[in-house]
Structure formats: C-alpha cells, structure tokens
Design an enzyme around this catalytic site. Structure first.
Site, PDB file in Angstrom:
ATOM      1  CB  VAL A  16      -2.219   9.227  -8.929  1.00 27.25           C
ATOM      2  CG1 VAL A  16      -2.566   8.110  -7.867  1.00 27.25           C
ATOM      3  CG2 VAL A  16      -0.798   8.935  -9.080  1.00 27.25           C
ATOM      4  CE  LYS A  98       6.822   9.823  -2.452  1.00 28.45           C
ATOM      5  NZ  LYS A  98       6.227   9.835  -3.842  1.00 28.45           N
ATOM      6  CD  GLU A 122       0.151  -1.213   1.169  1.00 24.67           C
ATOM      7  OE1 GLU A 122       1.110  -1.054   1.111  1.00 24.67           O
ATOM      8  OE2 GLU A 122      -0.529  -1.529   2.151  1.00 24.67           O
ATOM      9  CB  ILE A 129       4.870  -3.473  -3.457  1.00 23.60           C
ATOM     10  CG1 ILE A 129       5.607  -3.579  -4.599  1.00 23.60           C
ATOM     11  CG2 ILE A 129       5.239  -4.490  -2.447  1.00 23.60           C
ATOM     12  CD1 ILE A 129       6.967  -3.480  -4.531  1.00 23.60           C
ATOM     13  N   GLY A 180       7.557  10.793 -17.028  1.00 23.80           N
ATOM     14  CA  GLY A 180       6.925  11.300 -15.777  1.00 23.80           C
ATOM     15  C   GLY A 180       7.238  10.541 -14.468  1.00 23.80           C
ATOM     16  CD  GLU A 183       7.332  15.349 -10.006  1.00 19.98           C
ATOM     17  OE1 GLU A 183       6.660  16.464 -10.649  1.00 19.98           O
ATOM     18  OE2 GLU A 183       6.563  14.473  -9.674  1.00 19.98           O
ATOM     19  CG  ASP A 194      10.234   9.231  -3.025  1.00 19.38           C
ATOM     20  OD1 ASP A 194       9.232   9.809  -2.923  1.00 19.38           O
ATOM     21  OD2 ASP A 194      10.399   7.815  -3.140  1.00 19.38           O
ATOM     22  CE  LYS A 198       8.152   6.276  -2.170  1.00 14.48           C
ATOM     23  NZ  LYS A 198       8.515   5.914  -3.578  1.00 14.48           N
ATOM     24  N   GLY A 296       3.778   5.406 -11.504  1.00  9.41           N
ATOM     25  CA  GLY A 296       2.552   5.433 -12.694  1.00  9.41           C
ATOM     26  C   GLY A 296       1.259   5.405 -12.235  1.00  9.41           C
TER      27      GLY A 296
END
Length: 412
Positions: A16, A98, A122, A129, A180, A183, A194, A198, A296
């Site tokens: 990222v 997060k 965000e 999104i 990717g 993990e 996860d 969120k 991604g």
C-alpha cells in the site's frame, strides 16, 4: 492545514505504501508531498531514492515540518504507538489499520478531541469504497435502518474460487495467499476477525455505537463444508461472509458477522474475487449499494489519497452520532433464521423456536429453523467447529418484524 503542499511522514513502504507513492505521483492536483518514509527492513531494495528513507520513527513523529503522519504498516501494536504519539504531538493522522483502530478507539477518539487534530481512516473498512465518509456525513442515525456488507476481500476471493471455479478450500486459500489477498497466517480473515474489526468502526459511524470488537459475535468461513457448498448449489445460491448491523425497536441495534446464503437476485451474489460491497437502507433513500475493490495496493491507496485530499480542506470526522442525545444500544435480543449442518449423533432441535426443514443421513444432518440469537450464543454445539452455521437467504437487507408472543424476527 497550510495552503502550501501538505508535508507527509509515511510509515511503511510495502504494497500500500508503494501504491500511495505511485498514485501521488500521478495525481498532481493533490497538494501533498512525502518528506520522509520510515521502514524497518534495512536490507530491502526499494524503487525510490534512498534519501527518503529512515529507520528512526522519531525523525517523522518529532519533525516539526511533517504535518501529517500516514501509517501503513501491518503491525497493529506498533501502529498504535505511532498513531498515539503523532496525535499527542498535534499531527493529523491517516491510517488503514482497522485492528488497531477498533481495539484502541476510545483512547484515539479522546486524543483527537484533546489535541484538536483529525484522524482519518477511510481505507480501514472497505478500501476503495467511501463508506465511512458517507455514513458520517450523509445518513442521519434516526433515518438509517441497516447496513450489510461483504467487507473482507480475502474471504470473498476464497468463496468465489470455491463456488464459481469449483476449487477446494485449501487450494482457494493458497491462491489468495499467492496473490497477496491473504496473509501467511490467514486466521484474521477466514475466522471473521477482520470483518468484526471493520463492523466495530462502521457501528460508530452508522449509529454512534462504540463497542469493543470482542463484543460482536463473528463466524468465519472455515466451518463451511463441501456439503454446505453442495446444498447452496442445489438451492441456486452462493455463500458470502457478511457483516451487518440492523436497527431494532426500542433504540437497539443487532450486529454480527456470519456466512449467509445469497440468491442470484441478491446483488451480493454477483460480487466476486477481492471486491467488497455494502448495502445501506434508510427511510428516504431506501436501499443503496456501494461496490469496489476491497484489497490491493491501488484500491487501498486511493482511499488514503482521498483522506489526504480531505485534509487539504480541513476535513475531520465530527462523530455527530456519538454525541447525540440517545445512542442506540447493541442487543442480542432477536430471532435469526439459520441453516445448520452437522455430523449425526446429536439432536439440537430443542434450542430452536421453529424448525422449518430437517434432514438426516449417515453422512451429514442439516436443520433450517429460527433460533433466538441469545440462545445461539449460549449453545455448546454452536461453539463446535464441526457445526456449520449459515444464515438463510433473502433478496433484501434483513427485515425485522414482530411475531406472535412479541418475538422479534430477523428474516433472511
């Protein structure tokens, strides 16, 4: 922020971080520049001039020229110390972590208020999104009925490979790791943790509810058996991992993460691979659907870029729903319709209010029925990973209505 370019200190130059560097170079309209990048691997070769890099976090956190800290590392505990220090030093912060946000939200929320600096995230929920800002700015709590979403790109990629391409779970997981999307240790994704992190953040911006992630019930996709996939195919359904929050009567909200059957006429059915999707239902806007890549480099970097752009016009989350007069309470007092498949040898019907369908064979049993959610949480069999629990399908965001004997029903 200054009318000149925003000066950024970047933590992390992985997938990222490199994506953010590239999109900033390709977006000349954004008034921002990266001054310094803090990394930990001294041996790694990087496609950027070495003068940008440091191994000393203090060169960013205590640099008066740096106005904004962008945190993009994968270590939640280290990220927490970075973000806490940056806010305490009066620097704006953008993060995509997060887990760190959900587990330390209370402290980070108060640090924002105390030091009058924004913390934007965000990218932490659904990557490309813009769901947090929409919930924060567009939907009033009194008008918002429900939010439901495919919010984990890794599990959606795995389920796509299983249902669309017919591969096994181990093979689908291996593909997700190779690309990717998952993990090396995929439990954060496949066990639903996860999505739970969120959902904890989405509850805050949707309804003003601040709750520790562990207070939210979650099931992942590891219990889904080949038998369940076969059953879904026979019913012309797919299975998706969905996080959801629904307003209940009495100023209460139901929230949990679990797999669910989705029919072909449900928009979620057609959300494949690493894509995320969020359905929001409110009083006047009715139902709205947001779809975009949830994993991604560039999709995540695009959300970070959006937050950087927002800082150029002094944007911050106002958390208006947190400070409203009557914040809803999280509740487990409702009824949910589920499909349960399990090995022969045990009768679980006594825990159900109604049994709609039941089947037994030498290989596998299944039951479809309605169960009070509080009972589901307490049932010993529900804690057994040999029991697969999947929500029934529906074409709509869940509808709640009163049933006989004043029971609340959750219909899928």
């Amino acid at each position: 922020m200054s009318k000149e370019n925003i000066k950024i200190g970047l933590f992390g130059f992985g997938c990222v971080g490199k994506g953010l560097w590239n999109v900033l170079e390709q977006t000349p309209g954004i008034r921002a520049e990266i001054l310094k990048i803090c990394v930990k691997d001294r041996a790694k070769t990087r496609p950027v001039d070495a003068s940008y890099f440091t191994f000393n976090a203090d060169e960013l956190l205590y640099n008066e020229e740096v106005q904004v800290i962008v945190e993009l590392i994968d270590d939640a505990e280290a990220a927490y110390h970075i973000v806490r220090t940056a806010l305490s030093n009066g620097k704006a912060v953008i993060t995509a972590n997060k887990k760190m946000l959900a587990e330390h939200f209370e402290e980070l929320y108060h640090l924002q208020q105390k030091h009058r600096v924004p913390l934007l995230y965000e990218a932490a929920c659904c990557a490309s999104i813009p769901v947090i800002r929409n919930l924060e700015e567009y939907y009033d709590n009194d008008l918002l009925h429900s939010i439901a979403g495919i919010v984990n790109g890794s599990t959606n990629f795995i389920l796509t490979r299983i249902f669309r391409d017919g591969v096994s779970y181990p093979e689908a997981l291996e593909q997700a790791q190779a690309l990717g999307f998952a993990e090396t240790d995929p439990r954060l994704d496949v066990e639903g943790f996860d999505a739970r992190y969120k959902l904890s953040l989405l509850l805050t911006h949707a309804f003003g509810i601040r709750v520790a992630p562990k207070a939210i019930f979650s099931l992942g996709i590891t219990r889904i058996s080949p038998y369940d996939a076969q059953f879904a195919g026979e019913k012309d359904c797919g299975i998706k991992l969905i996080a959801r929050a629904v307003k209940l009567p009495g100023n209460r909200v139901a929230a949990f993460v679990a797999p669910a059957f989705v029919r072909r006429d449900d928009p979620f059915y057609h959300v494949h691979d690493e894509y995320n999707a969020v359905k929001i239902q409110s009083s006047f806007a009715d139902r709205q659907l947001f779809v975009g890549k949830g994993a991604g480099a560039f999709p995540t970097a695009s959300a970070v870029l959006s937050d950087i752009s927002a800082l150029t016009y002094q944007y911050k989350y106002e958390y208006k729903k947190i400070v409203q007069a009557s914040v809803p309470e999280l509740s487990n007092d409702f009824v949910v319709d589920v499909f349960v498949s399990y090995n022969p040898g045990r009768d679980i019907t006594a825990d159900f209010i109604r049994v709609e369908e039941q089947f037994s064979s030498a290989a596998r049993n299944y039951l479809v029925g309605s169960i009070r959610f509080e009972r589901l949480l307490a049932a010993e069999w529900a804690k057994d990973p040999a029991y697969s629990i999947i929500l029934k399908a529906d074409t709509e965001i869940p509808v709640i209505r009163y049933e006989p004997q004043a029971e609340l029903a959750f219909h899928y």
